[in-house]
Design an enzyme around this catalytic site. Structure first.
Site, PDB file in Angstrom:
ATOM      1  N   GLY A 150       0.828  -1.209   0.000  1.00  0.00           N
ATOM      2  CA  GLY A 150       0.000   0.000   0.000  1.00  0.00           C
ATOM      3  C   GLY A 150       0.858   1.253   0.000  1.00  0.00           C
ATOM      4  O   GLY A 150       0.512   2.259  -0.625  1.00  0.00           O
ATOM      5  N   ARG A 189      -7.806  -2.755  -1.501  1.00  0.00           N
ATOM      6  CA  ARG A 189      -7.627  -1.681  -0.510  1.00  0.00           C
ATOM      7  C   ARG A 189      -8.056  -0.321  -1.070  1.00  0.00           C
ATOM      8  O   ARG A 189      -7.944  -0.069  -2.267  1.00  0.00           O
ATOM      9  CB  ARG A 189      -6.167  -1.673  -0.026  1.00  0.00           C
ATOM     10  CG  ARG A 189      -5.859  -2.979   0.706  1.00  0.00           C
ATOM     11  CD  ARG A 189      -4.472  -3.027   1.235  1.00  0.00           C
ATOM     12  NE  ARG A 189      -4.239  -2.025   2.259  1.00  0.00           N
ATOM     13  CZ  ARG A 189      -3.048  -1.758   2.777  1.00  0.00           C
ATOM     14  NH1 ARG A 189      -1.984  -2.427   2.335  1.00  0.00           N
ATOM     15  NH2 ARG A 189      -2.910  -0.858   3.697  1.00  0.00           N
ATOM     16  N   GLN A 213       0.237   7.721   4.742  1.00  0.00           N
ATOM     17  CA  GLN A 213       0.376   7.486   3.304  1.00  0.00           C
ATOM     18  C   GLN A 213      -0.339   8.569   2.511  1.00  0.00           C
ATOM     19  O   GLN A 213       0.175   9.063   1.503  1.00  0.00           O
ATOM     20  CB  GLN A 213      -0.161   6.099   2.952  1.00  0.00           C
ATOM     21  CG  GLN A 213       0.683   4.988   3.566  1.00  0.00           C
ATOM     22  CD  GLN A 213       0.173   3.597   3.279  1.00  0.00           C
ATOM     23  OE1 GLN A 213      -0.893   3.418   2.697  1.00  0.00           O
ATOM     24  NE2 GLN A 213       0.922   2.598   3.699  1.00  0.00           N
ATOM     25  N   ASP A 229       0.365  -0.568  13.119  1.00  0.00           N
ATOM     26  CA  ASP A 229       0.908  -1.823  12.583  1.00  0.00           C
ATOM     27  C   ASP A 229       1.205  -2.839  13.686  1.00  0.00           C
ATOM     28  O   ASP A 229       1.416  -4.023  13.406  1.00  0.00           O
ATOM     29  CB  ASP A 229       2.185  -1.548  11.783  1.00  0.00           C
ATOM     30  CG  ASP A 229       1.885  -0.765  10.502  1.00  0.00           C
ATOM     31  OD1 ASP A 229       0.740  -0.791  10.031  1.00  0.00           O
ATOM     32  OD2 ASP A 229       2.814  -0.116   9.983  1.00  0.00           O
TER      33      ASP A 229
HETATM   34  C1  S3P Z   1       2.810   3.682   6.435  1.00  0.00           C
HETATM   35  C2  S3P Z   1       1.711   4.216   7.026  1.00  0.00           C
HETATM   36  C3  S3P Z   1       0.666   3.388   7.670  1.00  0.00           C
HETATM   37  C4  S3P Z   1       1.169   1.995   7.994  1.00  0.00           C
HETATM   38  C5  S3P Z   1       1.918   1.384   6.846  1.00  0.00           C
HETATM   39  C6  S3P Z   1       3.103   2.234   6.450  1.00  0.00           C
HETATM   40  C7  S3P Z   1       3.767   4.596   5.777  1.00  0.00           C
HETATM   41  O1  S3P Z   1      -0.442   3.288   6.790  1.00  0.00           O
HETATM   42  O2  S3P Z   1       0.095   1.181   8.375  1.00  0.00           O
HETATM   43  O3  S3P Z   1       2.406   0.092   7.201  1.00  0.00           O
HETATM   44  O4  S3P Z   1       4.909   4.182   5.482  1.00  0.00           O
HETATM   45  O5  S3P Z   1       3.399   5.754   5.539  1.00  0.00           O
HETATM   46  P1  S3P Z   1      -1.588   4.436   6.729  1.00  0.00           P
HETATM   47  O6  S3P Z   1      -0.953   5.688   6.362  1.00  0.00           O
HETATM   48  O7  S3P Z   1      -2.544   3.954   5.681  1.00  0.00           O
HETATM   49  O8  S3P Z   1      -2.209   4.448   8.083  1.00  0.00           O
END
Ligand code: S3P
Length: 438
Positions: free
Chosen positions: A102, A130, A180, A326
Site C-alpha cells: 500500500g 484496498r 500514506q 501496525d
Molecule cells: C505507512 C503508514 C501506515 C502503515 C503502513 C506504512 C507509511 O499506513 O500502516 O504500514 O509508510 O506511511 P496508513 O498511512 O494507511 O495508516
C-alpha cells in the site's frame, strides 16, 4: 515457506540476549523515492530488502532512476537521482507492479500525479481490495486524472495521468489519519507552485517530513497542519535506515510477556511517532528502557531493553492509534497473555490493511481459545485464558503471520500458521530469528 510451525517455549525459559532487525519499511520506501528524485547521488545504507520496498525500487528504476544494489551488502544502495525528471516507463513496463505494498501504491500515486505521462499501478489481490479513493480524491483536486480499473470502486489497478502543466498547490483536510495520504499529497506538492498543506485528525508517522528536511526541503508543522512550498528540488544526501520498530515489536512482546526475560534490540528507529508500542507495553507492566545511540534529522535510533513481567490489561484508543497501527495485531496477542481486560478502540483503519486485521486477529485468537470480542473499531480481550495450539490462517498478511508466531511461543503445543510466506513483504529472516527463540 507457505506455513510457519511454532513450538512453545518452556514457560520457565525467559527470552534473553540481544538482536537486531532489518531496516525500517516506511523509511526505506521514502529513501528510494526521495533519493530517486533528488539532484545527485545518495548512498543508502540499512535499506530493507523486503518485497514491499523492492517494489518501490523497481518502480523508480522503471522511471529512469539508477539504483545499484551492492552485491556484497544488498542493504546498501547507490541511487543516482533524476533531479525531478522522471521518464515514462517503457510501453511494455508501463504497468508498475506494487505487489502487496500500500505504501508503494499511495506514495507513487502522489509522485505520478505530478508527472506528464500516464502509468498504471497494479497490485496483488490484497492490494487490489484496498481503498485508493483516499489518495484519488486530493490528487484529482491537484490536477491529476485517475481511472480505477478495479473490481471494487476506487481500487487498483489505477491508471494515473499526471497534471501536464504541474499539479496545483492544495490544502487537504484529511478525513482519516493516514501517513500514506499525507505523504502522497506532500510529494505531489513538491512539484506544485506554492504552498501545499494537509491537516491530520491525529498525528501520523512523520518520516516524509523528517526525510524531506534531510533532502533539503523545509516542511513546516503547525498544530495539526503540515506544509511545504513548491516547486522544490531535493538535494542528494546519504541516508542510514535504522531497524524497524514494527519488526522489533514482535520480539518486544515475546520478552515483555515472559517474566524474567531481558532482551535488548539494537539499532532500532526511535522516532516518537513510532514508539507507541513501547508505551503500551510499559503501560501493561513491562519494564522498558530506550537509549538513543545516534540518528539524523528527526530519526533517532538506539537500543531498547525489555524486562518481562506478568502483564495486565489496558485501554488503547484515541491519538495513539496511528502510532501503533501496525503493532495492534501483536498487541492483541500481548493482551491475551495479560491478566484482566484490554480494550482497543478507534482502530477501524485495521479493517483496510493487508487483511481485515480486526477480523483476522479476533478469529485466530478465538480459535486458540482466547476470549476476544470483535467491535467495529477494535476489540475487547479478557486476558489470562491459556492459548491452545491450533492451525490459524494468516491469509497472506505478514503482520498476522508474525503476531501468531509470537502467540505460538506461548501456546500449549505446535501452532501452524498457514499462508505465511508473506512475512517477506516486511521481515525477511523472521523465521530464522524465531527459531532462536524456540
Ligand atoms: C505507512 C503508514 C501506515 C502503515 C503502513 C506504512 C507509511 O499506513 O500502516 O504500514 O509508510 O506511511 P496508513 O498511512 O494507511 O495508516
Amino acid at each position: 515457506m507457505s506455513e510457519i510451525r511454532v513450538l512453545p517455549t518452556d514457560l520457565e525459559k525467559p527470552f534473553t540476549g540481544s538482536l537486531s532487525v532489518p531496516g525500517d519499511k516506511s523509511i526505506s520506501h521514502r529513501s528510494a523515492i526521495f533519493a530517486g528524485i533528488a539532484d545527485g547521488k545518495t548512498e543508502v545504507s540499512g535499506f530493507l530488502t523486503s518485497e514491499d520496498c523492492l517494489a518501490t525500487v523497481a518502480a523508480m528504476r522503471a522511471m529512469g532512476v539508477s539504483i545499484e544494489q551492492d552485491s556484497s551488502d544488498p542493504t546498501h544502495l547507490t541511487i543516482t537521482g533524476c533531479a525531478g525528471k522522471l521518464r515514462a516507463p517503457d510501453a511494455d513496463a508501463s504497468q508498475i507492479d506494487c505487489g502487496n505494498s500500500g505504501t508503494t501504491m499511495r506514495l507513487l500515486s502522489g509522485l505520478l500525479a505530478a508527472q506528464p505521462f500516464t502509468t498504471m499501478l497494479t497490485g496483488d489481490a490484497s492490494l487490489s481490495r484496498r481503498p485508493m479513493g483516499r489518495v484519488i480524491k486530493p490528487l484529482s483536486e491537484m490536477g491529476a486524472a485517475f481511472t480505477s480499473h478495479g473490481e471494487k470502486t476506487d481500487c487498483a489497478p489505477l491508471e494515473i495521468t499526471g497534471a501536464t502543466s504541474g499539479p496545483n498547490a492544495f490544502h487537504y483536510d484529511m478525513p482519516v489519519a493516514s501517513a500514506q495520504v499525507k505523504s502522497a499529497v506532500l510529494i505531489a506538492g513538491l512539484f506544485a507552485e506554492g504552498r501545499t498543506s494537509v491537516t491530520e485528525p491525529a498525528p501520523t508517522r512523520n518520516h516524509t517530513e523528517t526525510m524531506l528536511r534531510h533532502f533539503g526541503v523545509a516542511t513546516t508543522h503547525e498544530g495539526s497542519e503540515i506544509s511545504l512550498n513548491g516547486p522544490a528540488m531535493l538535494r542528494a544526501g546519504d541516508f542510514y535506515v535504522p531497524g524497524d520498530i514494527s519488526s522489533a515489536a514482535f520480539w518486544c512482546v515475546a520478552a515483555a510477556a515472559r517474566p524474567g526475560s531481558e532482551l535488548t534490540l539494537t539499532g532500532i528507529g526511535l522516532n516518537p511517532t513510532r514508539t507507541g508500542i513501547l508505551d503500551v507495553l510499559a503501560q501493561m507492566g513491562a519494564d522498558i528502557t530506550r537509549t538513543v545511540t545516534g540518528g539524523q534529522e528527526g530519526e533517532p535510533f538506539g537500543d531498547i531493553t525489555i524486562r518481562g513481567a506478568q502483564l495486565h490489561g489496558t485501554t488503547i484508543g484515541g491519538d495513539i492509534i496511528p502510532n501503533v497501527i501496525d503493532e495492534l495485531p501483536v498487541i492483541a496477542v500481548a493482551a491475551c497473555l495479560a491478566s484482566g481486560e484490554t480494550t482497543i478502540s478507534d482502530a477501524a483503519e485495521l479493517r483496510v490493511k493487508e487483511s481485515d486485521r480486526i477480523a483476522t486477529v479476533a478469529q485466530n485468537l478465538q480459535s486458540m481459545g482466547a476470549d476476544v470480542t470483535e467491535r467495529p473499531d477494535g476489540m475487547v480481550i479478557q486476558g489470562g485464558k491459556p492459548l491452545q495450539a491450533t492451525t490459524v490462517d494468516a491469509t497472506g498478511d505478514h503482520r498476522i503471520a508474525m503476531a501468531f508466531s509470537i502467540a505460538g511461543l506461548f501456546a500449549s503445543g505446535e501452532t501452524i500458521i498457514l499462508n505465511a510466506e508473506c512475512v517477506n513483504t516486511s521481515y525477511p529472516g523472521f523465521a530464522g530469528v524465531l527459531s532462536r527463540f524456540v
